[in-house]
Scaffold this motif. Structure first.
Motif, PDB file in Angstrom:
ATOM      1  N   ILE A  24      26.322  52.540  53.306  1.00  0.00           N
ATOM      2  CA  ILE A  24      26.350  51.752  52.275  1.00  0.00           C
ATOM      3  C   ILE A  24      27.256  51.784  50.842  1.00  0.00           C
ATOM      4  O   ILE A  24      27.495  50.958  50.456  1.00  0.00           O
ATOM      5  N   PHE A  25      27.408  53.057  50.722  1.00  0.00           N
ATOM      6  CA  PHE A  25      28.295  53.388  49.417  1.00  0.00           C
ATOM      7  C   PHE A  25      29.532  53.070  49.925  1.00  0.00           C
ATOM      8  O   PHE A  25      30.440  52.491  49.210  1.00  0.00           O
ATOM      9  N   GLY A  26      30.248  53.302  51.335  1.00  0.00           N
ATOM     10  CA  GLY A  26      31.295  52.717  51.586  1.00  0.00           C
ATOM     11  C   GLY A  26      31.752  51.335  51.670  1.00  0.00           C
ATOM     12  O   GLY A  26      32.650  50.897  51.297  1.00  0.00           O
ATOM     13  N   SER A  27      30.548  50.751  52.052  1.00  0.00           N
ATOM     14  CA  SER A  27      30.631  49.014  51.903  1.00  0.00           C
ATOM     15  C   SER A  27      30.637  48.657  50.684  1.00  0.00           C
ATOM     16  O   SER A  27      31.458  47.774  50.426  1.00  0.00           O
ATOM     17  N   ALA A  28      29.959  49.427  49.517  1.00  0.00           N
ATOM     18  CA  ALA A  28      30.064  48.903  48.347  1.00  0.00           C
ATOM     19  C   ALA A  28      31.496  49.077  47.586  1.00  0.00           C
ATOM     20  O   ALA A  28      32.004  48.312  46.793  1.00  0.00           O
ATOM     21  N   CYS A  29      31.867  50.405  48.063  1.00  0.00           N
ATOM     22  CA  CYS A  29      33.386  50.666  47.431  1.00  0.00           C
ATOM     23  C   CYS A  29      34.451  49.568  48.147  1.00  0.00           C
ATOM     24  O   CYS A  29      35.187  49.225  47.218  1.00  0.00           O
ATOM     25  N   ASN A  30      34.283  49.501  49.165  1.00  0.00           N
ATOM     26  CA  ASN A  30      35.073  48.334  49.954  1.00  0.00           C
ATOM     27  C   ASN A  30      35.080  47.001  49.479  1.00  0.00           C
ATOM     28  O   ASN A  30      36.130  46.248  49.197  1.00  0.00           O
ATOM     29  N   PHE A  31      33.779  46.550  49.019  1.00  0.00           N
ATOM     30  CA  PHE A  31      33.432  45.287  48.681  1.00  0.00           C
ATOM     31  C   PHE A  31      34.164  45.237  47.191  1.00  0.00           C
ATOM     32  O   PHE A  31      34.886  44.160  46.871  1.00  0.00           O
ATOM     33  N   VAL A  32      33.905  46.180  46.432  1.00  0.00           N
ATOM     34  CA  VAL A  32      34.340  46.099  44.996  1.00  0.00           C
ATOM     35  C   VAL A  32      35.907  46.216  45.100  1.00  0.00           C
ATOM     36  O   VAL A  32      36.690  45.425  44.177  1.00  0.00           O
ATOM     37  N   GLU A  33      36.516  47.090  45.891  1.00  0.00           N
ATOM     38  CA  GLU A  33      37.970  47.037  45.923  1.00  0.00           C
ATOM     39  C   GLU A  33      38.648  45.573  46.411  1.00  0.00           C
ATOM     40  O   GLU A  33      39.654  45.164  46.083  1.00  0.00           O
ATOM     41  N   GLY A  34      37.924  45.246  47.206  1.00  0.00           N
ATOM     42  CA  GLY A  34      38.548  43.659  47.858  1.00  0.00           C
ATOM     43  C   GLY A  34      38.334  42.712  46.961  1.00  0.00           C
ATOM     44  O   GLY A  34      39.250  41.751  46.555  1.00  0.00           O
ATOM     45  N   ALA A  35      37.250  42.731  46.205  1.00  0.00           N
ATOM     46  CA  ALA A  35      37.117  41.699  45.077  1.00  0.00           C
ATOM     47  C   ALA A  35      37.980  42.162  44.008  1.00  0.00           C
ATOM     48  O   ALA A  35      38.690  41.115  43.458  1.00  0.00           O
ATOM     49  N   TRP A  36      38.114  43.287  43.651  1.00  0.00           N
ATOM     50  CA  TRP A  36      39.309  43.625  42.559  1.00  0.00           C
ATOM     51  C   TRP A  36      40.655  43.016  42.997  1.00  0.00           C
ATOM     52  O   TRP A  36      41.382  42.803  42.075  1.00  0.00           O
ATOM     53  N   LYS A  37      41.007  43.141  43.993  1.00  0.00           N
ATOM     54  CA  LYS A  37      42.229  43.137  44.321  1.00  0.00           C
ATOM     55  C   LYS A  37      42.604  41.511  44.762  1.00  0.00           C
ATOM     56  O   LYS A  37      43.800  41.011  45.124  1.00  0.00           O
ATOM     57  N   SER A  38      41.592  40.735  44.919  1.00  0.00           N
ATOM     58  CA  SER A  38      41.525  39.237  45.311  1.00  0.00           C
ATOM     59  C   SER A  38      42.069  38.377  44.225  1.00  0.00           C
ATOM     60  O   SER A  38      41.545  38.791  42.889  1.00  0.00           O
ATOM     61  N   PRO A  39      42.873  37.410  44.211  1.00  0.00           N
ATOM     62  CA  PRO A  39      43.008  36.396  43.138  1.00  0.00           C
ATOM     63  C   PRO A  39      41.783  35.885  42.585  1.00  0.00           C
ATOM     64  O   PRO A  39      40.588  35.846  43.131  1.00  0.00           O
ATOM     65  N   SER A  40      41.846  35.591  41.166  1.00  0.00           N
ATOM     66  CA  SER A  40      40.795  35.229  40.494  1.00  0.00           C
ATOM     67  C   SER A  40      39.856  34.075  40.948  1.00  0.00           C
ATOM     68  O   SER A  40      38.525  34.208  40.867  1.00  0.00           O
ATOM     69  N   GLY A  41      40.231  33.200  41.882  1.00  0.00           N
ATOM     70  CA  GLY A  41      39.485  32.189  42.349  1.00  0.00           C
ATOM     71  C   GLY A  41      38.564  32.661  43.609  1.00  0.00           C
ATOM     72  O   GLY A  41      37.492  31.958  43.980  1.00  0.00           O
ATOM     73  N   SER A  42      38.904  33.778  44.256  1.00  0.00           N
ATOM     74  CA  SER A  42      38.355  33.777  45.505  1.00  0.00           C
ATOM     75  C   SER A  42      37.843  35.474  45.417  1.00  0.00           C
ATOM     76  O   SER A  42      38.219  36.261  46.508  1.00  0.00           O
ATOM     77  N   ARG A  43      37.441  35.894  44.349  1.00  0.00           N
ATOM     78  CA  ARG A  43      37.046  37.094  44.334  1.00  0.00           C
ATOM     79  C   ARG A  43      35.726  37.606  45.234  1.00  0.00           C
ATOM     80  O   ARG A  43      35.886  38.716  46.028  1.00  0.00           O
ATOM     81  N   LEU A  44      34.735  36.828  45.335  1.00  0.00           N
ATOM     82  CA  LEU A  44      33.434  36.874  46.126  1.00  0.00           C
ATOM     83  C   LEU A  44      33.830  37.050  47.588  1.00  0.00           C
ATOM     84  O   LEU A  44      33.619  37.833  48.604  1.00  0.00           O
ATOM     85  N   SER A  45      34.708  35.976  48.052  1.00  0.00           N
ATOM     86  CA  SER A  45      35.223  36.128  49.452  1.00  0.00           C
ATOM     87  C   SER A  45      36.234  37.222  49.864  1.00  0.00           C
ATOM     88  O   SER A  45      35.859  37.636  50.976  1.00  0.00           O
ATOM     89  N   GLY A  46      36.817  37.352  48.712  1.00  0.00           N
ATOM     90  CA  GLY A  46      37.807  38.753  48.855  1.00  0.00           C
ATOM     91  C   GLY A  46      37.092  40.379  49.380  1.00  0.00           C
ATOM     92  O   GLY A  46      37.434  40.913  50.227  1.00  0.00           O
ATOM     93  N   GLY A  47      35.971  40.012  48.462  1.00  0.00           N
ATOM     94  CA  GLY A  47      35.193  41.247  48.512  1.00  0.00           C
ATOM     95  C   GLY A  47      34.348  41.386  49.826  1.00  0.00           C
ATOM     96  O   GLY A  47      34.219  42.474  50.635  1.00  0.00           O
ATOM     97  N   VAL A  48      33.878  40.037  50.247  1.00  0.00           N
ATOM     98  CA  VAL A  48      33.128  40.208  51.555  1.00  0.00           C
ATOM     99  C   VAL A  48      34.068  40.347  52.838  1.00  0.00           C
ATOM    100  O   VAL A  48      33.668  40.909  53.915  1.00  0.00           O
ATOM    101  N   LEU A  49      35.348  39.720  52.809  1.00  0.00           N
ATOM    102  CA  LEU A  49      36.233  40.098  53.799  1.00  0.00           C
ATOM    103  C   LEU A  49      36.638  41.441  53.934  1.00  0.00           C
ATOM    104  O   LEU A  49      37.222  41.878  54.944  1.00  0.00           O
TER     105      LEU A  49
END
Length: 167
Positions: A29-54
């Motif tokens: 769970i911790f690893g998933s949350a960290c990767n979700f936050v990192e993916g959302a952080w590095k995604s463009p502003s219009g697709s932060r949620l999908s970037g985190g999920v992917l």
């Protein structure tokens, strides 16, 4: 007439396998949350949620490593507790040994360096936990804190009647 009585038996403590499983799940769970936050952080502003999920399934290998790391930490901690129940630095040893085990493929110098680094991080977390416990124990009780009802014949101290398991 109600013939049920509250039990005074305590449930058995969880086994080592259950503890390791729970900590491995917490690591995933911790690893998933960290990767979700990192993916959302590095995604463009219009697709932060999908970037985190992917980012979560894309980094499944690191999530598995995090889960394995947490599980090994807990298993080493249980082993240290089993050998010496009163040893105060069990989590420091667990962090150091786990980091050393996970860096074994890089050679003896890396094992020593990682073990010392893990032990230092374990000491820092132990100190933070100890300080937090001391702080919470030393603060004066507030009036708006809910008090546990006093002990009665039907219910031992600290366990309200509504939360008791009936047999």
């Amino acid at each position: 007439m109600d013939t049920t009585r509250p039990t005074t038996e305590q449930p058995p403590p969880p086994s080592i396998v259950e503890q390791v499983r729970d900590h491995a799940i917490a690591g995933a769970i911790f690893g998933s949350a960290c990767n979700f936050v990192e993916g959302a952080w590095k995604s463009p502003s219009g697709s932060r949620l999908s970037g985190g999920v992917l980012a979560v399934p894309k980094n499944a290998r690191s999530i598995g490593s995090c889960a394995a790391w947490f599980g090994v930490v807990q298993s080493v901690r249980c082993a240290v507790t089993h050998v010496s129940p009163d040893y105060p630095y069990e989590s420091t040893v667990a962090w150091g040994v786990t980091d050393a085990l996970f860096s074994m493929h890089r050679g003896p110098r890396a094992v020593a360096r990682s073990g010392l680094m893990g032990a230092a991080i374990g000491v820092a977390f132990d100190m933070a936990e100890h300080s937090l416990k001391r702080f919470l124990a030393s603060r004066p009780p507030r009036e708006d804190d809910r008090r546990i009802p006093s002990e009665s014949a039907a219910c031992p101290a600290g366990i309200p009647d509504a939360t008791r398991r009936r047999v």
